[in-house]
Scaffold this active site. Structure first.
Site, PDB file in Angstrom:
ATOM      1  N   ARG A 120     -22.483 -12.488 -54.810  1.00 23.84           N
ATOM      2  CA  ARG A 120     -21.940 -12.163 -53.483  1.00 23.84           C
ATOM      3  C   ARG A 120     -21.199 -13.312 -52.827  1.00 23.84           C
ATOM      4  NH1 ARG A 120     -26.863  -9.682 -53.307  1.00 23.84           N
ATOM      5  NH2 ARG A 120     -26.727  -7.426 -53.545  1.00 23.84           N
ATOM      6  N   LYS A 142      -6.283 -15.424 -50.220  1.00 21.27           N
ATOM      7  CA  LYS A 142      -6.127 -14.131 -50.907  1.00 21.27           C
ATOM      8  C   LYS A 142      -6.436 -14.334 -52.376  1.00 21.27           C
ATOM      9  CE  LYS A 142      -2.463 -11.709 -48.407  1.00 21.27           C
ATOM     10  NZ  LYS A 142      -1.107 -11.156 -48.629  1.00 21.27           N
ATOM     11  N   GLU A 184       9.952 -20.009 -53.423  1.00 21.26           N
ATOM     12  CA  GLU A 184       9.044 -19.818 -52.277  1.00 21.26           C
ATOM     13  C   GLU A 184       9.321 -20.869 -51.191  1.00 21.26           C
ATOM     14  OE1 GLU A 184       7.052 -17.259 -51.899  1.00 21.26           O
ATOM     15  OE2 GLU A 184       6.379 -16.584 -53.887  1.00 21.26           O
ATOM     16  N   LYS A 226       2.403 -22.440 -43.803  1.00 22.47           N
ATOM     17  CA  LYS A 226       1.503 -21.363 -44.215  1.00 22.47           C
ATOM     18  C   LYS A 226       0.169 -21.463 -43.478  1.00 22.47           C
ATOM     19  CE  LYS A 226      -0.121 -18.308 -47.671  1.00 22.47           C
ATOM     20  NZ  LYS A 226      -0.145 -17.875 -49.056  1.00 22.47           N
ATOM     21  N   GLU A 236      -3.580 -10.591 -42.372  1.00 25.69           N
ATOM     22  CA  GLU A 236      -2.246  -9.984 -42.480  1.00 25.69           C
ATOM     23  C   GLU A 236      -2.094  -8.690 -41.692  1.00 25.69           C
ATOM     24  OE1 GLU A 236      -0.358 -10.338 -46.360  1.00 25.69           O
ATOM     25  OE2 GLU A 236       0.957  -8.649 -45.895  1.00 25.69           O
ATOM     26  N   ARG A 240       1.513 -12.755 -40.531  1.00 22.85           N
ATOM     27  CA  ARG A 240       1.421 -13.110 -41.960  1.00 22.85           C
ATOM     28  C   ARG A 240       2.357 -12.251 -42.815  1.00 22.85           C
ATOM     29  NH1 ARG A 240      -4.069 -14.799 -45.443  1.00 22.85           N
ATOM     30  NH2 ARG A 240      -2.914 -15.313 -47.332  1.00 22.85           N
ATOM     31  N   ASN A 244       6.108 -12.165 -46.573  1.00 22.26           N
ATOM     32  CA  ASN A 244       6.587 -11.241 -47.605  1.00 22.26           C
ATOM     33  C   ASN A 244       8.109 -11.168 -47.663  1.00 22.26           C
ATOM     34  OD1 ASN A 244       4.009 -10.471 -48.484  1.00 22.26           O
ATOM     35  ND2 ASN A 244       3.807  -9.107 -46.728  1.00 22.26           N
ATOM     36  N   HIS A 247       9.914 -10.279 -50.832  1.00 21.80           N
ATOM     37  CA  HIS A 247       8.910  -9.776 -51.771  1.00 21.80           C
ATOM     38  C   HIS A 247       8.957  -8.266 -51.975  1.00 21.80           C
ATOM     39  CE1 HIS A 247       7.462 -13.829 -51.600  1.00 21.80           C
ATOM     40  NE2 HIS A 247       6.458 -13.583 -52.410  1.00 21.80           N
ATOM     41  N   HIS A 251       9.088  -7.713 -55.679  1.00 23.44           N
ATOM     42  CA  HIS A 251       7.997  -7.095 -56.443  1.00 23.44           C
ATOM     43  C   HIS A 251       8.504  -5.967 -57.324  1.00 23.44           C
ATOM     44  CE1 HIS A 251       4.603  -8.683 -53.669  1.00 23.44           C
ATOM     45  NE2 HIS A 251       4.751  -9.447 -54.718  1.00 23.44           N
ATOM     46  N   HIS A 263       7.569 -15.021 -61.019  1.00 27.37           N
ATOM     47  CA  HIS A 263       7.401 -14.499 -59.659  1.00 27.37           C
ATOM     48  C   HIS A 263       8.510 -15.010 -58.724  1.00 27.37           C
ATOM     49  CE1 HIS A 263       5.461 -13.053 -56.037  1.00 27.37           C
ATOM     50  NE2 HIS A 263       5.509 -14.272 -55.531  1.00 27.37           N
TER      51      HIS A 263
HETATM   52  N1  LIG Z   1      -2.986 -15.582 -53.545  1.00 25.38           N
HETATM   53  C1  LIG Z   1      -1.794 -15.671 -53.030  1.00 25.38           C
HETATM   54  O1  LIG Z   1      -1.616 -15.770 -51.829  1.00 25.38           O
HETATM   55  C2  LIG Z   1      -0.618 -15.690 -53.956  1.00 25.38           C
HETATM   56  C3  LIG Z   1       0.641 -16.043 -53.466  1.00 25.38           C
HETATM   57  C4  LIG Z   1       1.699 -16.115 -54.358  1.00 25.38           C
HETATM   58  C5  LIG Z   1       1.495 -15.845 -55.708  1.00 25.38           C
HETATM   59  N2  LIG Z   1       0.255 -15.491 -56.149  1.00 25.38           N
HETATM   60  C6  LIG Z   1       0.015 -15.218 -57.562  1.00 25.38           C
HETATM   61  O2  LIG Z   1       0.268 -16.402 -58.302  1.00 25.38           O
HETATM   62  C7  LIG Z   1       0.605 -16.040 -59.627  1.00 25.38           C
HETATM   63  C8  LIG Z   1       1.771 -16.881 -60.096  1.00 25.38           C
HETATM   64  O3  LIG Z   1       1.395 -18.227 -60.040  1.00 25.38           O
HETATM   65  P1  LIG Z   1       2.175 -19.365 -60.863  1.00 25.38           P
HETATM   66  O4  LIG Z   1       3.623 -19.160 -60.697  1.00 25.38           O
HETATM   67  O5  LIG Z   1       1.551 -20.639 -60.481  1.00 25.38           O
HETATM   68  O6  LIG Z   1       1.906 -18.934 -62.381  1.00 25.38           O
HETATM   69  P2  LIG Z   1       0.839 -19.392 -63.482  1.00 25.38           P
HETATM   70  O7  LIG Z   1      -0.470 -19.663 -62.906  1.00 25.38           O
HETATM   71  O8  LIG Z   1       0.953 -18.350 -64.536  1.00 25.38           O
HETATM   72  O9  LIG Z   1       1.454 -20.744 -64.044  1.00 25.38           O
HETATM   73  C9  LIG Z   1       2.703 -20.720 -64.677  1.00 25.38           C
HETATM   74  C10 LIG Z   1       2.669 -21.434 -66.027  1.00 25.38           C
HETATM   75  O10 LIG Z   1       2.650 -22.840 -65.814  1.00 25.38           O
HETATM   76  C11 LIG Z   1       1.637 -23.449 -66.595  1.00 25.38           C
HETATM   77  N3  LIG Z   1       1.200 -24.641 -65.846  1.00 25.38           N
HETATM   78  C12 LIG Z   1       0.453 -24.674 -64.733  1.00 25.38           C
HETATM   79  N4  LIG Z   1       0.365 -25.926 -64.264  1.00 25.38           N
HETATM   80  C13 LIG Z   1       1.068 -26.698 -65.112  1.00 25.38           C
HETATM   81  C14 LIG Z   1       1.364 -28.081 -65.150  1.00 25.38           C
HETATM   82  N5  LIG Z   1       0.954 -28.917 -64.189  1.00 25.38           N
HETATM   83  N6  LIG Z   1       2.112 -28.545 -66.185  1.00 25.38           N
HETATM   84  C15 LIG Z   1       2.573 -27.694 -67.144  1.00 25.38           C
HETATM   85  N7  LIG Z   1       2.340 -26.384 -67.143  1.00 25.38           N
HETATM   86  C16 LIG Z   1       1.600 -25.893 -66.131  1.00 25.38           C
HETATM   87  C17 LIG Z   1       0.591 -22.398 -66.761  1.00 25.38           C
HETATM   88  O11 LIG Z   1      -0.177 -22.625 -67.912  1.00 25.38           O
HETATM   89  C18 LIG Z   1       1.455 -21.130 -66.888  1.00 25.38           C
HETATM   90  O12 LIG Z   1       1.872 -20.986 -68.214  1.00 25.38           O
HETATM   91  C19 LIG Z   1       0.888 -14.557 -59.628  1.00 25.38           C
HETATM   92  O13 LIG Z   1      -0.177 -13.885 -60.240  1.00 25.38           O
HETATM   93  C20 LIG Z   1       0.941 -14.208 -58.156  1.00 25.38           C
HETATM   94  O14 LIG Z   1       0.498 -12.897 -57.886  1.00 25.38           O
HETATM   95  C21 LIG Z   1      -0.793 -15.412 -55.299  1.00 25.38           C
HETATM   96 ZN   LIG Z   2       5.379 -15.030 -53.526  1.00 26.29          ZN
END
Ligand SMILES: NC(=O)c1ccc[n+]([C@@H]2O[C@H](COP(=O)([O-])OP(=O)(O)OC[C@H]3O[C@@H](n4cnc5c(N)ncnc54)[C@H](O)[C@@H]3O)[C@@H](O)[C@H]2O)c1
Ligand SMILES: [Zn+2]
Length: 360
Positions: A120, A142, A184, A226, A236, A240, A244, A247, A251, A263
């Site tokens: 939990r 999130k 972003e 942020k 949100e 917030r 988006n 997005h 998306h 992304h």
């Molecule tokens: N929670 C939220 O508010 C929120 C906001 C935006 C995006 N997201 C989510 O985030 C995700 C995308 O995140 P991302 O773009 O970081 O992708 P990711 O976590 O897939 O990382 C991208 C790639 O980079 C590699 N990597 C990570 N750090 C590295 C480093 N220091 N050196 C070399 N390689 C490295 C990883 O292994 C991966 O292959 C999506 O699932 C999206 O939905 C969430």
């Molecule tokens: Zn985003």
């Protein structure tokens, strides 16, 4: 060392940003949580590049267990979450333990989901390693996995105790991932900070080349924006939503691209579309639209994505949460640095803008 406080009533937390910060992780984490037992969740790539450095920095003060998942969006699943529950059980991770996410947004969302639900809810710590996660996903609480083919369909709000953004970690990031994060960053400039936007225009070359000092300052600025927005509207229901920007269309592209767009690349397409819509409703000047698009070009973010059909994209957009009364609403900018939710827009206009993103 820049420190941003996420001002949540009852439980504010710090976001620390600096090159080389990882070396202080042990001391900073020990102050932020009572937990002395950590389950570190990472993906293979991040673990092999930086895992040893993190464990060294944590020192002897913590009992450490590790779980490593495959890199990539496919790991944001209930099946992988279940494997992590197994790892937590095998490690005897109790309510007095914590989950530490060490990776990009995928690892952060997945590990956060496990932290929110294991027994939990246990303490959650984030050490984001991509630019995208440092400027965006690590702040705001999130957490989610993808279920039934729908992104982030099962999740929670589970705020971390601490976020440590070491911008030196970005040195190993592939160019495309850096650009994805920069999309972003452009978003924050467009919706909230004209001065940031102007600096991005000035420093675009250095930022795309991964200049650590310039990146650190940008990460701190984005986290500040942020944190303020999340502090005003954690769940949100209001401001917030502005995060988006880009997005809604983004998306849709991400969904039809099936992994071919990062992304941030999809969000760049979405921002280009949103800016066209904003010009159409008289909110944005053609000159400011060009400034946005030129900056995205300089970060080598896509302007076109041929392949999908307009009807397919429109259908995806309509699945989006923001559809009201069957007419589409978008977050649009009123000039660089200011955004609002715009009045509904006719499908024909949205189709026209989508078509422009599909063809050159
Ligand atoms: N929670 C939220 O508010 C929120 C906001 C935006 C995006 N997201 C989510 O985030 C995700 C995308 O995140 P991302 O773009 O970081 O992708 P990711 O976590 O897939 O990382 C991208 C790639 O980079 C590699 N990597 C990570 N750090 C590295 C480093 N220091 N050196 C070399 N390689 C490295 C990883 O292994 C991966 O292959 C999506 O699932 C999206 O939905 C969430
Ligand atoms: Zn985003």
């Amino acid at each position: 060392m820049p420190r941003v406080v996420v001002p949540l009533a009852g439980r504010p937390y710090d976001v620390r940003i600096a090159p080389g910060l990882l070396a202080n992780a042990g001391r900073l984490i020990a102050r932020a949580t009572r937990a002395r037992h950590l389950l570190i969740v990472s993906d293979r790539r991040v673990d092999s590049l930086h895992g040893a450095a993190l464990r060294r920095a944590l020192g002897r003060e913590f009992r450490i267990d590790r779980a490593v998942v495959p890199a990539g969006e496919a790991s944001k699943s209930l099946a992988v979450a279940e494997r992590l529950y197994g790892a937590a059980r095998d490690a005897n991770l109790g309510r007095d333990g914590a989950v530490l996410a060490f990776g990009g947004g995928v690892v952060g969302d997945l590990a956060g989901f496990v932290a929110a639900t294991w027994q939990r809810g246990v303490d959650f710590l984030l050490v984001p390693t991509t630019l995208l996660s440092q400027v965006d996903s690590a702040v705001g609480g999130k957490v989610a996995v993808n279920v039934g083919g729908i992104k982030n369909s099962v999740g929670a709000f589970h705020q971390p105790r601490l976020v440590l953004a070491d911008t030196d970690l970005l040195a190993t990031l592939p160019r495309r991932e850096l650009a994805s994060g920069l999309a972003e960053v452009v978003k924050y400039g467009m919706i909230a900070d004209a001065a940031l936007f102007t600096r991005l225009e000035r420093e675009a070359g250095e930022l795309s080349a991964g200049h650590p000092g310039r990146l650190s300052r940008v990460v701190a600025d984005c986290c500040r924006i942020k944190a303020r927005i999340v502090g005003e509207d954690e769940r949100e229901s209001g401001v917030r939503t502005l995060l988006n920007y880009g997005h809604t269309i983004g998306h849709a592209f991400e969904a039809v691209a099936g992994g071919r767009l990062r992304h941030g690349e999809a969000v760049a397409l979405g921002m280009r579309g949103a800016a066209r819509l904003a010009v159409g409703v008289g909110w944005l000047s053609e000159g400011d639209r060009e400034r946005q698009d030129t900056l995205l070009d300089r970060f080598r973010l896509p302007a076109r994505f041929p392949g999908p059909r307009v009807v397919e994209l429109l259908a995806k957009i309509k699945q989006d949460k923001k559809v009201r009364d069957r007419r589409l609403r978008f977050v649009l900018t009123r000039g660089i640095g200011s955004a609002s939710v715009a009045p509904p827009i006719e499908d024909a206009e949205v189709r026209r803008v989508l078509a422009a993103l599909l063809h050159s």
